[in-house]
Scaffold this motif. Structure first.
Motif, short mmCIF file in Angstrom:
data_model
loop_
_atom_site.label_atom_id
_atom_site.label_comp_id
_atom_site.label_asym_id
_atom_site.label_seq_id
_atom_site.Cartn_x
_atom_site.Cartn_y
_atom_site.Cartn_z
N ARG A 50 0.84 -1.20 0.00
CA ARG A 50 0.00 0.00 0.00
C ARG A 50 0.88 1.24 0.00
NH1 ARG A 50 -5.33 1.74 3.22
NH2 ARG A 50 -6.14 0.25 1.73
N ASP A 88 -3.34 5.65 0.55
CA ASP A 88 -4.58 4.89 0.60
C ASP A 88 -4.80 4.09 -0.69
OD1 ASP A 88 -5.12 6.91 -1.16
OD2 ASP A 88 -6.88 7.69 -0.12
N LEU A 89 -3.70 3.80 -1.38
CA LEU A 89 -3.75 3.06 -2.64
C LEU A 89 -3.14 1.68 -2.45
CD1 LEU A 89 -4.36 3.21 -5.75
CD2 LEU A 89 -1.95 3.87 -6.02
N ASP A 90 -3.95 0.62 -2.62
CA ASP A 90 -3.44 -0.74 -2.62
C ASP A 90 -2.83 -1.04 -3.97
OD1 ASP A 90 -4.15 -1.89 -0.01
OD2 ASP A 90 -6.21 -1.53 -0.64
N LEU A 127 -4.80 -2.09 -8.82
CA LEU A 127 -4.82 -0.89 -7.99
C LEU A 127 -6.19 -0.75 -7.36
CD1 LEU A 127 -3.13 1.61 -10.49
CD2 LEU A 127 -2.00 0.38 -8.62
N LYS A 128 -6.23 -0.38 -6.07
CA LYS A 128 -7.48 -0.11 -5.37
C LYS A 128 -7.26 1.09 -4.47
CE LYS A 128 -9.91 -3.52 -3.65
NZ LYS A 128 -10.28 -4.77 -2.91
N LYS A 129 -8.11 2.10 -4.64
CA LYS A 129 -7.96 3.32 -3.84
C LYS A 129 -9.20 3.53 -2.99
CE LYS A 129 -7.33 8.34 -4.23
NZ LYS A 129 -6.35 8.38 -3.13
N TYR A 181 -14.20 1.76 -2.24
CA TYR A 181 -13.00 1.92 -3.05
C TYR A 181 -13.37 2.03 -4.53
CZ TYR A 181 -13.21 -2.94 -4.72
OH TYR A 181 -13.60 -4.12 -5.32
N GLY A 215 -11.16 0.96 -8.20
CA GLY A 215 -9.97 0.21 -8.54
C GLY A 215 -9.91 -0.13 -10.01
#
Length: 755
Positions: A372, A375-377, A401-403, A411, A413
């Protein structure tokens, strides 16, 4: 066609407006964070909780989670957590009035056998979606699992990944007062974000008492959801100060030797000859925490010799089956890479390193980066494979990507995959998804994906309609009170996810389910009752002609001490198109026609806390134009802490009328499995897995011996054998099949160096 595209466009625009309108109605978890104690004096990991550091820490206030929420607890429990510069610690004092009721039934890592449990769940990024579960038993056996999607398992995905492993330690002791555990987890094994040395996480701790069938928990999470006791969004917020994750390098080389033997038909089709190969391989895996919240894994000449064989399955549909991923390299943050439309998945990791028949393909190497940033995976995988008789050498890439947006449970993504082979064939897939927690447990989820494959003719390759899939879902993710789920899904005729999995194309699907869960009162024999009606419908895109449908009603009841029971009735409809005649289980011809049939299902599961237990199911009714009776029994016997025996036997009787083209009218399918596990101690163990299926006409055995010298140092001996159970020739004029289809003996050693 134009009208259909018009309504699809209207639906998507309506969805966007609806989401924007609801953004401001979201609710986020609100609670006061607990600032944990950073200890300065040492803790000796010995299972005796007597260090001075523990005395200054306030224990958590535990409550009963089940069978009655906030009910009277029969045993006292004292749980404390702390940390220092390198480790996160958890100590549990599981007091027990009668020590003979303490259950410890296994010494096998990651295999649960109705033991007492002390568990800690951490949400390292405090994102209310992902977590890590570490739990142990009175015997000090370690279990570790990763949690995704806020512990919500929905169609096409499993929220709990039991194949995930990491580095940590636990020591337990047992006295007349009860049993006691000390857990020590390296901060580098957790992965977290810190700002100026401050890290915020989520925490859940619980104790399971097998004898009493009770679970105690902190914080006081109500049992309103399936697996609510591990739900990251309900975790207690905690704060750690003065922490910076260490960045060790774990370098794990391996060596494999052995031989394989396979029987192959010669070029003249007159006899089977042995093909022998000698294995002599080396390779390595490397793990490095680039930052406290980004982990890099590198692999070279990847080998999965020690992985257990796949379970054989009985397919009573006309659609393909998927299999679970068991290979360790693909387990790190596997939930992050999940991008599924029910039964359609954009990333199906078994496409990497395995051909369409399940045969292994050499993996030259690859890399994975997960973690991460803010807050972005972030997740990235790249793998390069060799060629075999069925596939060219290929390169696979996945970017995910997941935000987090709006609130902690929502989220947006995206996912990008590519599959390139040595002949220049290219498959690209782009997916975009959103998941909005609009209020309470209500969520609106959208997914859309476009594929680009150079083997699709030019005139259709760039068509948004034919090469895409989209879904919109509204659901209440709960299991107590009223809950529901509705979705609409559409898949184009040329949709082709190169590293994905699908069952149908050129279809429009819709699904609905409506249920009600009731927590029974304290004086009831039941703990919970659930009632649900549901329907799933698949139609052809252009004509909207029905292809497949079911409408069902079911009841599930969970007793407080007598196990679980369930009953279901379903009305099925199947419409086979002119090119869709097939043979059920490869034996019974099912012609093109419209079918409507009813089936009923009854199941019972004995209590989990018994040494001898079983699951039983009976399915009876029609199937296409015939009848089906299916009985499945899954017994399990825990002989003692060293030895465990389990298995399953499924018999399916099919009875069809005589019609033109149907050579076989009756068939009885048998599917049997037997698993035996023996562990002398927590280091030395052996397992045997035997399967038989008269559908594949194969019997297989997988034997694995393991000696674990220490964490990251393992010696494996693996034996695999497949035998034909019917040696009659597959076709007229061919020779009789041999006894053995394939056999292998492999020895593997891995050794982890830490720097």
């Amino acid at each position: 066609m134009l009208a259909q595209k018009y309504w699809i466009g209207i639906l998507l625009r309506t969805l966007l407006v609806l989401q924007l309108a609801l953004i401001f109605a979201v609710q986020a978890k609100a609670q006061n964070a607990i600032k944990l104690t950073k200890i300065t004096s040492p803790i000796t990991l010995d299972g005796v909780i007597d260090e001075a550091a523990w005395q200054n820490i306030t224990p958590f206030t535990m409550v009963q989670y089940e069978p009655v929420f906030m009910g009277e607890m029969q045993e006292k429990t004292d749980v404390r957590v702390a940390y220092d510069d390198e480790y996160f610690y958890a100590a549990g004092k599981m007091y027990t009035k009668d020590a003979s009721t303490i259950a410890a039934n296994s010494l096998y890592r990651d295999r649960y056998s109705s033991d007492d449990v002390f568990a800690i769940i951490l949400d390292p990024f405090n994102d209310n979606q992902n977590g890590l579960r570490f739990f142990t038993t009175p015997a000090g056996v370690r279990f570790d699992q990763s949690i995704s999607n806020d512990a919500n398992s929905i169609a096409g995905s499993n929220a709990v990944n039991g194949s995930w492993n990491t580095y940590w330690d636990v020591v337990t002791t047992e006295t007349d007062e009860g049993w006691f555990a000390e857990i020590r987890i390296p901060l580098s094994s957790i992965g977290f974000q810190s700002s100026d040395g401050v890290a915020e996480m989520g925490l859940i701790v619980y104790r399971w008492l097998a004898y009493h069938n009770e679970r105690y928990i902190f914080p006081a999470i109500p049992p309103n959801w399936d697996q609510g006791n591990i739900k990251p969004s309900q975790a207690q917020d905690i704060i750690l100060t003065g922490v910076e994750s260490k960045k060790p390098i774990y370098f794990t080389p391996y060596a494999v030797t052995g031989f394989t033997r396979e029987n192959q038909l010669n070029s003249t089709n007159t006899e089977y000859n042995y093909k022998d190969d000698t294995a002599a391989e080396i390779g390595f895996d490397l793990k490095y925490n680039v930052t406290s919240n980004l982990t890099l894994d590198v692999t070279a000449n990847t080998d999965f010799a020690q992985v257990e064989a796949d379970d054989q399955q009985l397919n009573l549909t006309r659609f393909s089956l998927s299999f679970d991923e068991k290979r360790q390299f693909f387990q790190q943050r596997s939930g992050l890479f999940d991008f599924s439309f029910g039964n359609t998945k954009l990333f199906y990791s078994r496409k990497v390193g395995l051909d369409n028949s399940g045969n292994p393909v050499r993996i030259y190497g690859g890399a994975r980066l997960t973690g991460r940033v803010g807050d972005l995976d972030v997740g990235f995988i790249n793998m390069q494979t060799a060629s075999n008789a069925n596939l060219n050498s290929e390169n696979f890439s996945v970017l995910r990507l997941k935000k987090k947006v709006v609130n902690s449970n929502s989220y947006v993504g995206g996912l990008l995959t590519s599959r390139l082979d040595a002949e220049g064939n290219t498959n690209l897939v782009l997916g975009i998804d959103t998941d909005f927690n609009i209020f309470g447990d209500d969520y609106i989820e959208t997914k859309v994906s476009q594929t680009m494959d150079n083997r699709v003719p030019d005139e259709r390759r760039w068509g948004i309609d034919n090469n895409s899939i989209f879904r919109i879902t509204w659901q209440r993710r709960a299991s107590v009170g009223l809950y529901y789920r509705f979705f609409v899904n559409r898949t184009g005729a040329d949709f082709e996810p190169g590293i994905g999995f699908y069952r149908t194309k050129n279809t429009s699907d819709y699904y609905y389910s409506l249920g009600y869960g009731i927590l029974a009162p304290s004086n009831s024999v039941f703990k919970k009752n659930t009632f649900q009606v549901s329907s799933y419908n698949i139609s052809e895109n252009e004509s909207f002609d029905l292809r497949s449908r079911f409408i069902g009603a079911q009841w599930d009841g969970e007793f407080k001490s007598a196990g679980k029971v369930g009953a279901e009735i379903k009305l099925n409809q199947e419409h086979l198109l002119p090119n869709e005649a097939f043979k059920l289980v490869g034996q019974i011809y099912i012609p093109v026609d419209n079918y409507a049939f009813v089936e009923s299902i009854f199941s019972y599961e004995t209590p989990e806390n018994k040494s001898l237990k079983s699951k039983f199911s009976l399915e009876y009714g029609d199937i296409f134009d015939g009848k089906r009776t299916q009985v499945k029994v899954e017994p399990k016997w825990i002989a003692n802490i060293h030895f465990e025996l389990s298995g399953s036997y499924q018999i399916t009787k099919l009875d069809f009328p005589s019609i033109a083209g149907r050579d076989v009218e009756k068939f009885t399918a048998h599917l049997a499995q037997l698993r035996g596990q023996y562990a002398l101690n927590k280091k030395l163990s052996a397992s045997l897995f035997v399967q038989y299926s008269n559908i594949s006409e194969l019997a297989g055995a997988n034997f694995r011996f393991r000696y674990n010298f220490s964490e990251g140092r393992d010696f494996w001996v693996v034996l695999n054998e497949q035998q034909y159970t019917n040696r009659d020739p597959l076709q007229f004029g061919y020779p009789r099949l041999p006894n053995v289809q394939s056999r292998s003996v492999l020895i593997k050693y891995t050794h982890t160096f830490t720097y």
